[in-house]
Design a protein around this motif. Structure first.
Motif, short mmCIF file in Angstrom:
data_model
loop_
_atom_site.label_atom_id
_atom_site.label_comp_id
_atom_site.label_asym_id
_atom_site.label_seq_id
_atom_site.Cartn_x
_atom_site.Cartn_y
_atom_site.Cartn_z
N LYS A 1 14.05 7.69 -0.72
CA LYS A 1 14.88 6.75 0.04
C LYS A 1 14.00 5.82 0.87
CE LYS A 1 18.68 8.64 -1.46
NZ LYS A 1 19.48 7.97 -2.50
N GLY A 2 12.99 6.40 1.51
CA GLY A 2 12.07 5.56 2.27
C GLY A 2 11.32 4.59 1.40
N LEU A 3 10.89 5.05 0.21
CA LEU A 3 10.19 4.17 -0.72
C LEU A 3 11.07 3.00 -1.13
CD1 LEU A 3 7.81 3.56 -2.64
CD2 LEU A 3 8.90 5.08 -4.32
N GLY A 4 12.35 3.25 -1.35
CA GLY A 4 13.26 2.17 -1.73
C GLY A 4 13.34 1.08 -0.68
N VAL A 5 13.37 1.49 0.59
CA VAL A 5 13.41 0.50 1.68
C VAL A 5 12.12 -0.31 1.71
CG1 VAL A 5 13.56 0.20 4.18
CG2 VAL A 5 15.00 1.91 3.05
N LEU A 6 10.99 0.38 1.58
CA LEU A 6 9.69 -0.31 1.65
C LEU A 6 9.52 -1.29 0.49
CD1 LEU A 6 7.50 2.74 2.68
CD2 LEU A 6 8.19 0.84 4.13
N ILE A 7 9.92 -0.87 -0.71
CA ILE A 7 9.83 -1.78 -1.85
C ILE A 7 10.76 -2.98 -1.67
CG2 ILE A 7 10.37 -2.00 -4.32
CD1 ILE A 7 9.27 0.77 -4.74
N GLY A 8 11.90 -2.73 -1.01
CA GLY A 8 12.82 -3.84 -0.73
C GLY A 8 12.22 -4.91 0.15
N VAL A 9 11.22 -4.55 0.94
CA VAL A 9 10.50 -5.54 1.76
C VAL A 9 9.27 -6.05 1.03
CG1 VAL A 9 9.37 -5.97 3.98
CG2 VAL A 9 11.34 -4.43 3.86
N ALA A 10 8.62 -5.18 0.27
CA ALA A 10 7.39 -5.57 -0.43
C ALA A 10 7.64 -6.65 -1.47
CB ALA A 10 6.76 -4.34 -1.09
N ILE A 11 8.79 -6.59 -2.15
CA ILE A 11 9.07 -7.57 -3.21
C ILE A 11 9.19 -8.99 -2.64
CG2 ILE A 11 10.76 -8.30 -4.92
CD1 ILE A 11 11.24 -5.34 -5.52
N THR B 1 0.83 -1.21 0.00
CA THR B 1 0.00 0.00 0.00
C THR B 1 0.86 1.25 0.00
OG1 THR B 1 -1.79 -1.15 1.17
CG2 THR B 1 -1.79 1.25 1.25
N LEU B 2 1.88 1.27 0.85
CA LEU B 2 2.77 2.42 0.87
C LEU B 2 3.56 2.53 -0.44
CD1 LEU B 2 4.09 2.23 4.55
CD2 LEU B 2 2.42 3.82 3.60
N GLY B 3 3.83 1.39 -1.06
CA GLY B 3 4.50 1.40 -2.36
C GLY B 3 3.66 2.02 -3.46
N VAL B 4 2.35 2.13 -3.25
CA VAL B 4 1.46 2.81 -4.19
C VAL B 4 1.27 4.27 -3.77
CG1 VAL B 4 -0.88 2.88 -5.16
CG2 VAL B 4 0.26 0.68 -4.77
N GLY C 1 -0.62 6.51 2.19
CA GLY C 1 0.69 7.10 1.95
C GLY C 1 0.76 8.53 2.46
N ALA C 2 -0.30 9.32 2.22
CA ALA C 2 -0.31 10.71 2.65
C ALA C 2 -0.31 10.84 4.17
CB ALA C 2 -1.52 11.43 2.06
N PHE C 3 -1.13 10.06 4.84
CA PHE C 3 -1.24 10.22 6.29
C PHE C 3 -0.04 9.63 7.04
CE2 PHE C 3 -5.81 11.14 5.61
CZ PHE C 3 -5.86 12.32 6.34
N VAL D 1 -9.07 0.57 -3.97
CA VAL D 1 -7.69 0.27 -3.64
C VAL D 1 -6.79 1.48 -3.91
CG1 VAL D 1 -5.68 -1.09 -4.39
CG2 VAL D 1 -7.84 -2.22 -3.90
N ILE D 2 -7.00 2.14 -5.04
CA ILE D 2 -6.17 3.30 -5.40
C ILE D 2 -6.35 4.43 -4.38
CG2 ILE D 2 -5.84 5.12 -7.11
CD1 ILE D 2 -6.67 3.05 -9.24
N PHE D 3 -7.60 4.81 -4.12
CA PHE D 3 -7.85 5.94 -3.22
C PHE D 3 -7.36 5.64 -1.80
CE2 PHE D 3 -11.70 6.99 -6.07
CZ PHE D 3 -10.88 7.72 -6.93
N SER D 4 -7.59 4.42 -1.32
CA SER D 4 -7.17 4.10 0.04
C SER D 4 -5.65 4.03 0.16
CB SER D 4 -7.80 2.77 0.49
OG SER D 4 -7.42 1.70 -0.36
N ALA D 5 -4.97 3.61 -0.90
CA ALA D 5 -3.51 3.60 -0.89
C ALA D 5 -2.95 5.02 -0.86
CB ALA D 5 -2.97 2.84 -2.09
N TYR D 6 -3.54 5.90 -1.65
CA TYR D 6 -3.12 7.30 -1.63
C TYR D 6 -3.36 7.92 -0.26
CZ TYR D 6 -2.81 7.05 -6.77
OH TYR D 6 -2.48 6.71 -8.06
N MET D 7 -4.51 7.61 0.33
CA MET D 7 -4.82 8.10 1.67
C MET D 7 -3.78 7.65 2.68
SD MET D 7 -7.94 6.86 4.13
CE MET D 7 -7.11 5.27 4.35
#
Length: 445
Positions: A56-66, A23-26, A191-193, A183-189
């Motif tokens: 940088k934070g996104l890179g770490v999160l994707i590294g776990v998401a994969i 979700t954060l990756g989106v 990530g923002a919060f 899914v799209i709207f809730s993921a954006y929500m």
């Protein structure tokens, strides 16, 4: 523990872990894209710094998401062979297309990260926009398989054999567009919060310098605006999702609302404990007629109750609490950002009061909880079916009996991954403090 329940618990634990990072990756690529737009329009280097640090934070999160997503895929094949047989013959198309969406995301994320110093601000914006598109498409495509489980079509089963397969009809099943937007709207929500929560917390720390405070205030204002809009869109889309349930999954709608008797002018029950013996939701606050309106835009709509279905076909009644938790958190996150806006308009505050900032600190955790509650409501609410009214969960599950050992092993691995993620975040941002980046940010025009 029952073998089927243990199998469900293992896969459910995997998805509960993976969905946070996915979700954060989106959601984060959207925020990075917006910060790049703000930099392009204002030439304020704070927005460039936001994009850099969030990346940088996104890179770490994707590294776990994969790896967690890979584990989920492997578990699907091992734990649910009956279901995967249907997937392979009917609904494999989203998985195949998702490979290209992931390739798009990974390719342009690499360009954006490693080529940042050589790219102009416009080309960085193009790159991160394609990252956001790829991440969003990946989420939509994977969710489509989940949606197909609740609203299956595009095939028939005759004498145990799958026939008359049309993969495109299965792909564009009745719940596809509604659930994709949700899914799209809730993921954006989310990530923002999550970013708003971090910004508010940093603003509360006394050691934060005026320059850093100003940076976090810009980040907070940006994230709460995006978060509030996304929350509102999620809620509006949730109304359509309720209508999809009314038409295609009436048992889940009834269980989620604790409705036992078929009735017109059905009330919406907030809170409480469903009691199947009395047919009521104890201690609930009821909003008259509202469930009927949500189901079909009419207050006199007749909504089916659980008593109209065999007891062994009822979803677990605790999904009522999951639904309530999701809705109440979503409602709170719609209106929470209005507080600082009203204070700023009325009292002309240059700095928000500390109590306002404290209100935003838990918003990130709450948004993640709303995602988890919604996922549980959706998946558990489909029980006892894996594919609604076509394949029972007990017929889809593996016959392997030693699932308990894997449950313990994977639980330990997920705890280790969580700890490693926190350590990496702490190490990186401690080695690269915001103050040093604000003092020496370099951005290529």
């Amino acid at each position: 523990m029952d073998h089927i329940l243990l199998t469900r618990s293992l896969f459910g634990m995997t998805m509960a872990f993976h969905i946070i990072f996915a979700t954060l990756g989106v959601g984060l690529p959207l925020m990075i894209m917006i910060s790049e737009i703000c930099y392009l329009r204002t030439k304020d280097s704070d927005y460039a710094t936001m994009a850099k640090r969030w990346t940088k934070g996104l890179g770490v999160l994707i590294g776990v998401a994969i790896p967690s997503g890979t584990i989920a895929g492997v578990q699907l094949s091992i734990l649910w062979p009956g279901f995967m047989k249907v997937v392979g013959e009917v609904i494999a198309l989203p998985f195949q297309i998702e490979i290209f969406a992931f390739f798009l995301e990974a390719l342009f994320l690499s360009i954006y990260v490693y080529g940042a110093a050589r790219l102009s601000s416009r080309m960085r914006l193009v790159s991160v926009t394609l990252v956001a598109i790829g991440a969003t498409l990946s989420a939509v495509l994977i969710t489509d398989v989940h949606t197909f489980e609740s609203t299956p079509q595009g095939f028939t089963i005759k004498n145990g054999q799958i026939t008359d397969v049309d993969p495109w009809i299965a792909f564009f099943n009745p719940g596809f567009f509604t659930n994709a937007l949700h899914v799209i709207f809730s993921a954006y929500m989310t990530g923002a919060f999550v970013l708003a929560s971090i910004a508010a917390y940093r603003m509360l720390q006394h050691k934060t310098s005026p320059k850093e405070y100003n940076f976090y205030q810009k980040a907070l204002m940006m994230t709460i605006v995006v978060g509030s809009i996304s929350s509102l869109l999620t809620a509006l889309n949730g109304h359509e999702a309720g209508q999809v349930l009314y038409r295609h999954n009436p048992e889940r709608l009834a269980a989620g609302e604790g409705l036992f008797r078929t009735t017109a002018y059905a009330p919406l029950a907030l809170g409480g404990i469903p009691d199947p013996e009395t047919g009521t939701v104890k201690y609930a606050i009821e909003i008259p007629w509202m469930l009927s309106f949500l189901a079909n835009n009419r207050f006199d709509t007749v909504v089916k109750g659980l008593y109209d279905f065999p007891r062994n076909m009822w979803p677990p009644l605790y999904i009522h609490s999951m639904f309530n938790g999701m809705v109440m958190i979503g409602g709170l996150l719609i209106f929470l950002p209005l507080v600082p806006w009203m204070l700023k308009k009325i009292y002309r505050y240059e700095k928000f009061p500390r109590w306002v900032l404290w209100c935003f600190v838990p918003s990130g955790i709450l948004s993640v909880l709303a995602i988890e509650f919604g996922w549980i409501y959706s998946c558990v609410g489909r029980q006892p079916w894996t594919i609604y009214r076509i394949q029972l969960t007990k017929h889809a599950a593996t016959a392997t009996e030693n699932v308990g050992i894997f449950f313990v092993l994977f639980l330990g691995m997920y705890l280790l991954l969580c700890a490693a993620t926190l350590v990496v975040f702490r190490y990186y941002f401690k080695r690269h403090p915001l103050a040093s980046e604000l003092a020496g940010v370099e951005v290529k025009e």
